[in-house]
Design an enzyme around this catalytic site. Structure first.
Site, PDB file in Angstrom:
ATOM      1  N   SER A  76       0.827  -1.214   0.000  1.00  0.00           N
ATOM      2  CA  SER A  76       0.000   0.000   0.000  1.00  0.00           C
ATOM      3  C   SER A  76       0.854   1.254   0.000  1.00  0.00           C
ATOM      4  CB  SER A  76      -0.906   0.018   1.229  1.00  0.00           C
ATOM      5  OG  SER A  76      -1.792  -1.074   1.223  1.00  0.00           O
TER       6      SER A  76
HETATM    7  N1  SAH Z   1      -0.869  -4.400   4.001  1.00  0.00           N
HETATM    8  C1  SAH Z   1      -0.355  -4.863   2.745  1.00  0.00           C
HETATM    9  C2  SAH Z   1      -1.388  -4.644   1.651  1.00  0.00           C
HETATM   10  C3  SAH Z   1      -1.292  -5.630   0.575  1.00  0.00           C
HETATM   11  S1  SAH Z   1      -2.550  -5.480  -0.660  1.00  0.00           S
HETATM   12  C4  SAH Z   1       0.938  -4.163   2.377  1.00  0.00           C
HETATM   13  O1  SAH Z   1       1.051  -2.965   2.645  1.00  0.00           O
HETATM   14  O2  SAH Z   1       1.805  -4.780   1.780  1.00  0.00           O
HETATM   15  C5  SAH Z   1      -3.881  -6.410   0.014  1.00  0.00           C
HETATM   16  C6  SAH Z   1      -3.573  -7.812   0.462  1.00  0.00           C
HETATM   17  O3  SAH Z   1      -4.790  -8.427   0.863  1.00  0.00           O
HETATM   18  C7  SAH Z   1      -2.979  -8.718  -0.613  1.00  0.00           C
HETATM   19  O4  SAH Z   1      -1.794  -9.282  -0.148  1.00  0.00           O
HETATM   20  C8  SAH Z   1      -4.071  -9.757  -0.848  1.00  0.00           C
HETATM   21  O5  SAH Z   1      -3.562 -11.020  -1.228  1.00  0.00           O
HETATM   22  C9  SAH Z   1      -4.771  -9.795   0.504  1.00  0.00           C
HETATM   23  N2  SAH Z   1      -6.138 -10.296   0.479  1.00  0.00           N
HETATM   24  C10 SAH Z   1      -7.067 -10.150  -0.490  1.00  0.00           C
HETATM   25  N3  SAH Z   1      -8.215 -10.746  -0.148  1.00  0.00           N
HETATM   26  C11 SAH Z   1      -8.021 -11.303   1.080  1.00  0.00           C
HETATM   27  C12 SAH Z   1      -8.850 -12.085   1.964  1.00  0.00           C
HETATM   28  N4  SAH Z   1     -10.091 -12.425   1.645  1.00  0.00           N
HETATM   29  N5  SAH Z   1      -8.302 -12.460   3.141  1.00  0.00           N
HETATM   30  C13 SAH Z   1      -7.022 -12.137   3.473  1.00  0.00           C
HETATM   31  N6  SAH Z   1      -6.205 -11.425   2.671  1.00  0.00           N
HETATM   32  C14 SAH Z   1      -6.687 -11.013   1.487  1.00  0.00           C
END
Ligand code: SAH
Length: 213
Positions: A64
């Protein structure tokens, strides 16, 4: 895993940019100054690490935007010892910010590849979450509930009921809701049955994945 004076300088600049954009929580700004974000992305893209931008990581996901991480972290109002559930571990950067704020962190990731990579990587930097779970964030984590805060870091098509029910009274759920653009939505649990809802502006996240995708 190198961290240099140059990286430190870039982190200080990033913290200044976030301050100018309205981040005031000193614990959040200190975390941004401290955490080596360049180690959370592929080393060939290192020069992008301290710009205020989201960036691709593995499995078609993104780390993010620093402003978004800072905004969510500040809005959660984490106090030392709070029990926090994070949905979407991803690169682990947001997890590291919460750990710097002295939270007890449970984090769920839906993509196996990211789950494996990040659960090995965070401890190497000294970031020890209470638990990183490979699973479906729509269900929350009933066995560890209730939580002081729940943070969702993917765009949710709707607000999953289990997440609201796993909040302590007084607890906060912060979740970006919507399809292409999401409205950052904060729920504060006022009593077992009452939630206060605040809409905090538009953000853009990768979509929260369901059971079938
Ligand atoms: N906090 C992370 C954001 C990553 S983007 C960072 O800053 O790196 C969002 C993340 O949510 C992705 O890694 C994706 O695989 C995960 N995600 C999507 N749907 C999900 C679900 N149903 N349960 C858990 N994680 C999920």
């Amino acid at each position: 895993m190198k961290d240099t004076h140059k990286h430190q300088g870039l982190r200080n600049q990033l913290a200044t940019i976030l301050e100018a954009k309205g981040i005031t929580d000193t614990k959040v700004l200190a975390a941004v100054r401290k955490i080596p974000r360049h180690l959370f992305i592929d080393s060939s893209f290192e020069e992008h690490a301290y710009q205020d931008k989201a960036f691709p990581i593995a499995a078609e996901q993104t780390i993010s935007q620093p402003y978004t991480v800072a905004f969510q972290s500040q809005t959660l109002e984490v106090k030392p010892g709070d029990k926090v559930l994070e949905i979407g571990t991803g690169s682990g950067y947001q997890t590291a910010v919460l750990l710097e704020m002295k939270a007890e962190v449970y984090s769920i990731e839906r993509q196996k590849e990211l789950f494996m990579k990040t659960s090995l990587f965070l401890p190497k930097l000294g970031y020890i979450a209470k638990k990183i779970i490979f699973g479906d964030g729509y269900k929350g984590l009933p066995e560890a509930a209730p939580f002081d805060q729940i943070i969702v870091t993917a765009g949710a098509p709707f607000v999953p009921k289990p997440l609201l029910s796993q909040l302590k009274v007084g607890g906060r759920l912060l979740i970006p809701v919507g399809d292409k653009i999401q409205i950052m939505t904060l729920f504060i649990r006022k009593s077992p049955k009452e939630f206060e809802k605040h809409e905090l502006g538009d953000f853009a996240f990768v979509p929260m994945l369901g059971d079938k995708n």
